[in-house]
Design a protein around this motif. Structure first.
Motif, short mmCIF file in Angstrom:
data_model
loop_
_atom_site.label_atom_id
_atom_site.label_comp_id
_atom_site.label_asym_id
_atom_site.label_seq_id
_atom_site.Cartn_x
_atom_site.Cartn_y
_atom_site.Cartn_z
N SER A 299 0.85 -1.19 0.00
CA SER A 299 0.00 0.00 0.00
C SER A 299 0.89 1.25 0.00
O SER A 299 1.92 1.28 0.67
CB SER A 299 -0.91 0.01 1.23
OG SER A 299 -1.84 -1.03 1.16
N PRO A 300 0.49 2.30 -0.71
CA PRO A 300 1.30 3.53 -0.76
C PRO A 300 1.11 4.38 0.50
O PRO A 300 0.39 5.36 0.51
CB PRO A 300 0.77 4.24 -2.01
CG PRO A 300 -0.66 3.78 -2.13
CD PRO A 300 -0.68 2.37 -1.60
N HIS A 301 1.82 4.01 1.56
CA HIS A 301 1.64 4.67 2.86
C HIS A 301 2.22 6.08 2.89
O HIS A 301 1.68 6.96 3.57
CB HIS A 301 2.30 3.84 3.96
CG HIS A 301 1.70 2.50 4.17
ND1 HIS A 301 0.39 2.33 4.58
CD2 HIS A 301 2.21 1.24 4.03
CE1 HIS A 301 0.13 1.03 4.69
NE2 HIS A 301 1.22 0.36 4.36
N ALA A 302 3.34 6.30 2.22
CA ALA A 302 4.04 7.59 2.32
C ALA A 302 4.37 8.12 0.93
O ALA A 302 4.88 7.38 0.08
CB ALA A 302 5.33 7.43 3.13
N LYS A 303 4.08 9.38 0.69
CA LYS A 303 4.36 10.01 -0.60
C LYS A 303 5.82 10.46 -0.64
O LYS A 303 6.29 11.14 0.27
CB LYS A 303 3.43 11.21 -0.78
CG LYS A 303 3.30 11.68 -2.22
CD LYS A 303 2.38 10.78 -3.01
CE LYS A 303 2.13 11.33 -4.40
NZ LYS A 303 1.54 10.33 -5.30
N ILE A 304 6.55 10.07 -1.70
CA ILE A 304 7.94 10.50 -1.87
C ILE A 304 8.00 11.73 -2.77
O ILE A 304 8.67 12.71 -2.46
CB ILE A 304 8.80 9.37 -2.48
CG1 ILE A 304 8.72 8.10 -1.62
CG2 ILE A 304 10.25 9.83 -2.63
CD1 ILE A 304 9.42 6.91 -2.23
N ASP A 305 7.31 11.66 -3.90
CA ASP A 305 7.26 12.77 -4.86
C ASP A 305 5.95 12.62 -5.63
O ASP A 305 5.13 11.76 -5.30
CB ASP A 305 8.51 12.78 -5.77
CG ASP A 305 8.70 11.49 -6.56
OD1 ASP A 305 7.69 10.89 -6.98
OD2 ASP A 305 9.85 11.08 -6.79
N PRO A 306 5.70 13.44 -6.65
CA PRO A 306 4.41 13.36 -7.34
C PRO A 306 4.10 11.99 -7.96
O PRO A 306 2.94 11.68 -8.24
CB PRO A 306 4.52 14.43 -8.43
CG PRO A 306 5.49 15.42 -7.89
CD PRO A 306 6.49 14.60 -7.14
N VAL A 307 5.13 11.17 -8.18
CA VAL A 307 4.93 9.87 -8.82
C VAL A 307 5.07 8.72 -7.82
O VAL A 307 4.25 7.81 -7.78
CB VAL A 307 5.92 9.68 -9.99
CG1 VAL A 307 5.79 8.28 -10.59
CG2 VAL A 307 5.70 10.74 -11.05
#
Length: 474
Positions: A299-307
């Motif tokens: 699951s995408p828990h943390a955003k790193i950058d726009p992608v």
């Protein structure tokens, strides 16, 4: 194994990069629906001995080890021995940050997602110090970090004491800021040990490697006995302005950070491992974890950058409208590696090389584009240009430096009216895609960067790759 119409152009592209970066040996292996679909080797596992690479050659995998560490945590959660939402101090009462309330609020989840609020710290070098001292190619690196002291960090307890004594500014409350942390993953290994009652390495061996039949996966190549199908290590050095790739047989190691990046494995074993994330916990007849736990990991828990986003020890990003890419890169001396999974396409793949600083991003994106029938140079995403006021651009100028030794300088080029990133004698223009978000392009591939401001609007850090570098001077 059938031939693929995309293979000749992709392999020519790879060979050009292999030659340019003087990569001694590499293997690229792809499975489709669990069966070997494509395999190609380049160069040699030992350049001087001219010995070939194959599916069973053992390479380092670097930080791909982090996914094994998170899998171990998830297995312990399934056993009811911990929860990812537990405070870290429940298991690591010695862990300290500059703020006691912050420390108490930090959970295992924050460690697993690199959102515990620590900037990149200088701890990895003393954590590897004993092996670095035995390596002639590491002399410059050791000298560079002399200002941080000269005491090796040999145990988890010493690592926690070291972090607790450092003076640094936290990035933000737990869960709010992503910045890649080897320290967090080293200490996840401590949690595995204290909760399971066995060493981190033996837990991974007993609960992951053995059930999956990963017989050529070890933390120390000596465990393989007389077997010589092991990739020799190489490292690049710039000598009199010329890049040379040197044989460098001494492997780096760190007892206190083994859970962050020190596993070795063959391509065949890694395809067996990657299958877990394609299927939701199954691989070649073995089921070692539930689909629910795998779903939690990817699951995408943390955003790193726009992608890009980060799950538990795994990167996650939308590749197309129909496809999601699950991946992780690994790099340390003598190692550049990439594992990738595209579940909707039934694809798992591993790319392994025996030199640090190999062009793994290029090789990976080229492979993904080839597998999905897209032009080789297709980007992960495209962005429209953005107009940014001159005053805001000028505020971004300065030097940004991390405790891990990364340093960049940002200057404003008045002639072209743009920011320029200067790093290791390379100058890269920054193209604005937002008020504080930019792209730079290298070898045809876009990389996101951004400036991070405090609540008062002052620029405090520069986020590049997966790390936030604090601003040290304007």
């Amino acid at each position: 194994m059938k031939t693929h119409e995309w293979a000749p152009s992709y392999e020519a592209y790879v060979q050009k990069l292999i030659d340019e970066f003087q990569v001694p040996g590499a293997i690229i292996a792809v499975a489709k629906d669990g069966e070997l679909f494509y395999e190609k080797t380049f160069g040699h596992r030992d350049r001087e001995e001219q010995t070939p690479v194959n599916l069973d050659t053992v390479f380092g995998i670097g930080s791909i080890t982090k996914s094994f560490t998170c899998l171990a945590i998830m297995l312990l959660q399934e056993e009811g021995k911990l929860s990812v939402n537990d405070p870290v101090v429940t298991y690591l009462p010695e862990f300290r940050t500059p703020d006691e309330a912050h420390t108490k609020a930090t959970t295992i989840h924050h460690f697993m997602t690199h959102t515990l609020g620590l900037p990149p710290l200088p701890s990895l070098i003393p954590a590897m110090q004993r092996s670095l001292e035995a390596d002639p190619t590491a002399a410059e690196l050791l000298k560079h970090f002399e200002t941080y002291g000269n005491q090796p960090i040999d145990t988890f307890e010493e690592l926690m004491a070291y972090i607790g004594e450092l003076k640094f500014e936290l990035l933000g409350p737990p869960g709010t800021e992503f910045s890649y942390s080897n320290d967090a993953f080293g200490l996840l290994g401590t949690i595995v040990e204290r909760v399971s009652g066995q060493t981190y390495e033996s837990y991974v061996q007993e609960h992951i490697l053995q059930p999956l039949g990963m017989g050529r996966s070890v933390f120390h190549v000596e465990e393989l006995g007389e077997d010589d199908n092991i990739a020799m290590l190489y490292t690049p050095k710039v000598m009199e302005g010329i890049r040379k790739v040197l044989r460098a047989p001494v492997a780096w190691d760190s007892p206190s950070m083994r859970a962050a990046g020190f596993l070795k494995a063959s391509a065949r074993d890694m395809l067996r491992y990657a299958e877990l994330y394609r299927t939701g916990g199954n691989s070649h007849g073995a089921t070692i974890i539930s689909g629910e736990s795998v779903a939690q990991m990817v699951s995408p828990h943390a955003k790193i950058d726009p992608v890009r986003s980060y799950g538990y020890g795994l990167g996650v990003l939308p590749l197309t409208e129909q496809h999601t890419l699950i991946q992780h890169t690994g790099g340390i001396k003598g190692v550049t590696a990439q594992m990738l999974i595209v579940p909707e396409a039934g694809i798992t793949a591993i790319l392994l090389t025996n030199v640090d600083d190999a062009p793994i991003t290029d090789l990976t994106l080229g492979l993904l584009n080839s597998l999905l029938g897209r032009p080789l140079d297709t980007q992960y995403a495209t962005f429209a240009d953005c107009e940014v006021p001159l005053a805001r651009l000028e505020q971004s100028q300065g030097t940004y430096k991390s405790g891990e030794g990364d340093e960049v300088n940002i200057r404003f080029d008045e002639a072209d009216g743009q920011l320029v990133l200067v790093m290791e004698n390379t100058e890269l223009p920054l193209r604005p895609i937002g008020e504080d978000a930019f792209l730079f392009t290298r070898r045809g591939i876009d990389t996101h960067v951004r400036f991070v401001r405090n609540p008062e609007g002052e620029i405090k850090r520069f986020a590049m790759g997966s790390r936030q570098l604090p601003k040290v001077e304007a």
